[in-house]
Motif scaffolding. Structure first.
Motif, PDB file in Angstrom:
ATOM      1  N   ASP A  88       0.876  -1.177   0.000  1.00 36.19           N
ATOM      2  CA  ASP A  88       0.000   0.000   0.000  1.00 36.19           C
ATOM      3  C   ASP A  88       0.911   1.225   0.000  1.00 36.19           C
ATOM      4  N   GLY A  89       0.635   2.124  -0.964  1.00 30.71           N
ATOM      5  CA  GLY A  89       1.545   3.255  -1.162  1.00 30.71           C
ATOM      6  C   GLY A  89       2.545   2.925  -2.257  1.00 30.71           C
ATOM      7  N   SER A  90       2.054   2.285  -3.325  1.00 32.39           N
ATOM      8  CA  SER A  90       2.963   1.852  -4.408  1.00 32.39           C
ATOM      9  C   SER A  90       3.700   3.027  -5.047  1.00 32.39           C
ATOM     10  N   ASN A 159      -7.068  12.848   3.241  1.00 31.79           N
ATOM     11  CA  ASN A 159      -6.616  12.385   1.925  1.00 31.79           C
ATOM     12  C   ASN A 159      -7.392  13.145   0.851  1.00 31.79           C
ATOM     13  N   ARG A 210     -10.542   1.073  -1.472  1.00 31.68           N
ATOM     14  CA  ARG A 210     -10.929  -0.329  -1.729  1.00 31.68           C
ATOM     15  C   ARG A 210     -10.831  -1.121  -0.435  1.00 31.68           C
TER      16      ARG A 210
HETATM   17  C1  IPD Z   1      -3.400   3.806  -2.555  1.00 34.00           C
HETATM   18  C2  IPD Z   1      -2.920   4.448  -1.265  1.00 34.00           C
HETATM   19  C3  IPD Z   1      -3.219   5.920  -1.275  1.00 34.00           C
HETATM   20  C4  IPD Z   1      -4.693   6.205  -1.503  1.00 34.00           C
HETATM   21  C5  IPD Z   1      -5.196   5.509  -2.753  1.00 34.00           C
HETATM   22  C6  IPD Z   1      -4.875   4.015  -2.708  1.00 34.00           C
HETATM   23  P1  IPD Z   1      -2.052   1.670  -3.514  1.00 34.00           P
HETATM   24  O1  IPD Z   1      -3.158   2.393  -2.541  1.00 34.00           O
HETATM   25  O2  IPD Z   1      -3.513   3.866  -0.131  1.00 34.00           O
HETATM   26  O3  IPD Z   1      -2.865   6.534  -0.060  1.00 34.00           O
HETATM   27  O4  IPD Z   1      -4.853   7.595  -1.683  1.00 34.00           O
HETATM   28  O5  IPD Z   1      -6.601   5.709  -2.836  1.00 34.00           O
HETATM   29  O6  IPD Z   1      -5.302   3.442  -3.905  1.00 34.00           O
HETATM   30  O7  IPD Z   1      -2.565   1.813  -4.920  1.00 34.00           O
HETATM   31  O8  IPD Z   1      -0.764   2.371  -3.316  1.00 34.00           O
HETATM   32  O9  IPD Z   1      -2.077   0.273  -3.015  1.00 34.00           O
END
Ligand code: IPD
Ligand code: CA
Ligand code: CA
Length: 264
Positions: A88-90, A159, A210
């Motif tokens: 998370d935070g890719s 966010n 999600r």
């Molecule tokens: C994201 C991160 C981000 C948030 C996005 C997510 P991912 O997840 O949690 O902070 O703003 O809505 O999609 O794509 O890096 O797993």
């Protein structure tokens, strides 16, 4: 082995396998769109494979709901669902911004409210946040609680990535009235920091989160004593579906919740 021990062990393995990858070209390799709808990066694929390999190794009878790999049935008689956001935070991970994590949760039914175990590991340093239902939340080996005193600095997590103009207008008073607003770019790790008492409220009203982004944080926040509400201020719950998108507010107490909600 208890479910929480399985999730903690596999989180450690993710950390070992990705800790030297952040910010490298190797991390960024493009694998097309994953089940969650975003581009899967090589670092996502390596982290997910670590989890799938380990769950197979220990014969854990479950259905995995991965953000990139989609639904993977590891047993004909599953005990429940492993909800996996292996990275998370890719975007942070790929750029080398040191704020990204893994988020793993176990649910017995098709609902967030049936989550019994959750683990979020900070993949920059291996620090682990974890919780089992009715047993409290922990940061490494220390029990954690949300911040329940008047803080020296009030920190408002919010966010706004990709928020609409309409939502930004609604949120504007929060920015005007608070000097310490924050968004770090990894929803799960932000929920973990909130559960540890480092933020007073964390708000995401974009309708974009999600189940993989929120599953482990859901339990860790609740077990740390936080309020976790949907956009209508009802207790948050949702189906474990790939179509589910949620908004949420995690608040340390009713006072900060009322203060913020009276402004928007
Ligand atoms: C994201 C991160 C981000 C948030 C996005 C997510 P991912 O997840 O949690 O902070 O703003 O809505 O999609 O794509 O890096 O797993
Ligand atoms: Ca995510
Ligand atoms: Ca992800």
């Amino acid at each position: 082995m208890e479910v929480i021990d399985i999730l903690r062990e596999v989180s450690k393995r993710i950390y070992e396998n990705v800790k030297d990858l952040a910010g490298t070209e190797h991390a960024a390799g493009d694998f097309g769109r994953g089940a969650g709808g975003d581009i899967s990066r090589n670092i996502d694929i390596i982290a997910e494979k670590t989890v799938l390999d380990y769950l197979k190794e220990v014969n854990f009878p479950c259905v995995v709901l991965g953000e990139e790999c989609g639904r993977v049935e590891l047993s004909e008689n599953p005990k429940g669902f492993v909800i996996m956001d292996a990275i998370d935070g890719s975007a942070n991970a790929v750029r080398g911004v040191p704020f990204f994590c893994s988020s793993l949760a176990f649910a017995t039914e098709n609902k967030l409210s049936s989550i019994t175990d959750g683990v979020i590991t900070n993949l920059n340093n291996g620090e682990m946040y974890w919780a089992s239902k009715n047993k409290g939340s922990f940061f490494n080996e220390e029990q954690i609680k949300v911040h329940n005193k008047d803080p020296i600095y009030k920190i408002v997590g919010i966010n706004t990535s990709g928020a609409t103009t309409e939502l930004m207008k609604k949120l504007y008073p929060i920015f005007e009235n608070h000097n310490h607003t924050r968004h770090f770019g990894a929803n799960a790790l932000e929920m973990a920091l909130f559960a540890r008492g480092l933020m007073d409220i964390f708000i995401d009203l974009r309708d974009k989160i999600r189940i993989q982004d929120i599953a482990a944080g859901y339990l860790i926040v609740k077990e740390a004593g936080g309020l976790l509400l949907d956009e209508n201020l009802n207790p948050l719950d949702a189906d474990l579906s790939y179509d589910t998108r949620v908004s949420f507010i995690a608040a340390a107490n009713q006072k900060i919740l009322d203060e913020i909600m009276s402004q928007i």
